[in-house]
Design a protein around this motif. Structure first.
Motif, PDB file in Angstrom:
ATOM      1  N   UNK A  64       0.813  -1.303  -0.081  1.00 37.36           N
ATOM      2  CA  UNK A  64      -0.144   0.090  -0.156  1.00 37.36           C
ATOM      3  C   UNK A  64       0.904   1.449   0.046  1.00 37.36           C
ATOM      4  N   UNK A  65       0.492   2.273  -0.452  1.00 33.69           N
ATOM      5  CA  UNK A  65       0.826   3.805  -0.644  1.00 33.69           C
ATOM      6  C   UNK A  65       0.133   4.548   0.382  1.00 33.69           C
ATOM      7  N   UNK A  66       0.715   5.621   0.698  1.00 32.14           N
ATOM      8  CA  UNK A  66      -0.163   6.515   1.744  1.00 32.14           C
ATOM      9  C   UNK A  66      -0.448   7.925   0.975  1.00 32.14           C
ATOM     10  N   UNK A  67      -1.836   8.060   0.915  1.00 32.45           N
ATOM     11  CA  UNK A  67      -2.577   9.115   0.462  1.00 32.45           C
ATOM     12  C   UNK A  67      -2.735  10.041   1.640  1.00 32.45           C
ATOM     13  N   UNK A  68      -2.980  11.264   1.008  1.00 29.76           N
ATOM     14  CA  UNK A  68      -3.335  12.175   2.110  1.00 29.76           C
ATOM     15  C   UNK A  68      -4.791  13.015   1.716  1.00 29.76           C
ATOM     16  N   UNK A  84     -11.619  13.915 -13.221  1.00 25.34           N
ATOM     17  CA  UNK A  84     -11.443  13.538 -14.189  1.00 25.34           C
ATOM     18  C   UNK A  84      -9.938  12.790 -14.435  1.00 25.34           C
ATOM     19  N   UNK A  85      -9.853  11.832 -15.376  1.00 23.17           N
ATOM     20  CA  UNK A  85      -8.521  11.280 -15.500  1.00 23.17           C
ATOM     21  C   UNK A  85      -8.505  10.105 -14.464  1.00 23.17           C
ATOM     22  N   UNK A  86      -7.430  10.228 -13.469  1.00 21.62           N
ATOM     23  CA  UNK A  86      -7.291   9.201 -12.517  1.00 21.62           C
ATOM     24  C   UNK A  86      -8.618   9.392 -11.445  1.00 21.62           C
ATOM     25  N   UNK A  87      -9.080   8.346 -11.053  1.00 18.56           N
ATOM     26  CA  UNK A  87     -10.328   8.223 -10.202  1.00 18.56           C
ATOM     27  C   UNK A  87     -11.573   8.837 -10.824  1.00 18.56           C
ATOM     28  N   UNK A  88     -11.701   8.962 -12.159  1.00 20.04           N
ATOM     29  CA  UNK A  88     -12.947   9.651 -12.659  1.00 20.04           C
ATOM     30  C   UNK A  88     -13.957   8.269 -12.795  1.00 20.04           C
ATOM     31  N   UNK A  89     -15.114   8.731 -12.511  1.00 17.93           N
ATOM     32  CA  UNK A  89     -15.809   9.883 -12.544  1.00 17.93           C
ATOM     33  C   UNK A  89     -16.213  10.360 -11.278  1.00 17.93           C
ATOM     34  N   UNK A  90     -15.618   9.956 -10.143  1.00 21.70           N
ATOM     35  CA  UNK A  90     -15.760  10.224  -8.879  1.00 21.70           C
ATOM     36  C   UNK A  90     -15.588  11.593  -8.301  1.00 21.70           C
ATOM     37  N   UNK A  91     -16.501  11.975  -7.304  1.00 21.57           N
ATOM     38  CA  UNK A  91     -16.256  13.319  -6.668  1.00 21.57           C
ATOM     39  C   UNK A  91     -15.566  12.828  -5.391  1.00 21.57           C
ATOM     40  N   UNK A  92     -14.735  13.861  -5.146  1.00 17.71           N
ATOM     41  CA  UNK A  92     -13.858  13.454  -3.914  1.00 17.71           C
ATOM     42  C   UNK A  92     -13.255  14.975  -3.114  1.00 17.71           C
ATOM     43  N   UNK A  93     -12.840  14.837  -2.008  1.00 19.36           N
ATOM     44  CA  UNK A  93     -12.245  16.010  -1.231  1.00 19.36           C
ATOM     45  C   UNK A  93     -10.783  16.005  -1.922  1.00 19.36           C
ATOM     46  N   UNK A  94     -10.195  17.355  -1.715  1.00 20.69           N
ATOM     47  CA  UNK A  94      -8.815  17.468  -2.211  1.00 20.69           C
ATOM     48  C   UNK A  94      -8.029  16.511  -1.449  1.00 20.69           C
ATOM     49  N   UNK A  95      -6.775  16.154  -2.170  1.00 25.45           N
ATOM     50  CA  UNK A  95      -5.554  15.383  -1.796  1.00 25.45           C
ATOM     51  C   UNK A  95      -4.754  14.779  -2.697  1.00 25.45           C
ATOM     52  N   UNK A  96      -3.757  13.900  -2.247  1.00 25.15           N
ATOM     53  CA  UNK A  96      -2.747  13.496  -3.149  1.00 25.15           C
ATOM     54  C   UNK A  96      -1.900  12.430  -2.404  1.00 25.15           C
TER      55      UNK A  96
END
Length: 143
Positions: free
Chosen positions: A4-8, A25-37
């Motif tokens: 596993x990797x660590x996301x914030x 859009x692109x990675x993880x499309x078509x999902x809504x999400x809080x900001x992060x990386x």
């Protein structure tokens, strides 16, 4: 992916209780999400939350604090990417966000956290559920 990797993720909350959500859009499309990386080498969780908020939305947040942790198994099953995410909460004065990564996000909206737009990204949905429940971790119902 061998481990596993660590996301914030960062829940940015306005004075009226609404939180900031973007449509990916692109990675993880078509999902809504809080900001992060991604947590980068040598960064604190707080530094990553501040950096990601600024890079994605142009918003400056101060004093983010760790709120919850999520184990993103739905994303692993759907995309083959296993992340553990550290979620921070930050207050914001409410100016409007900018869409600084239009290749990754359609735009940002302020929403009631109890009425998340769908479909919603696994880590973000778990993060907001933990926030609403007032707990640091909720086991996945479908694990």
């Amino acid at each position: 992916m061998t481990h596993p990797k660590v996301g914030i993720g960062v829940i940015i909350r306005r004075r009226d209780g609404k939180i900031l959500i973007g449509k990916r859009k692109g990675a993880h499309a078509p999902y809504y999400s809080i900001p992060g990386g991604h947590l980068e080498l040598g960064e604190t969780f707080e530094q990553t939350a501040i950096r990601e908020a600024r890079e994605e939305t142009g918003l400056t947040i101060e004093d983010p604090r760790v709120l919850a942790i999520t184990n993103n198994l739905r994303t692993y099953r759907e995309e083959g990417k296993h992340y553990v995410s550290v979620v921070l909460l930050a207050e914001h004065q409410g100016e409007e966000p900018l869409n600084l990564e239009p290749d990754k996000c359609e735009g940002w909206i302020w929403v009631d956290p109890s009425a998340l737009p769908q479909p919603h990204f696994d880590a973000s949905e778990q993060s907001v559920a933990s926030y609403l429940a007032g707990t640091h971790y909720l086991p996945a119902a479908d694990a």
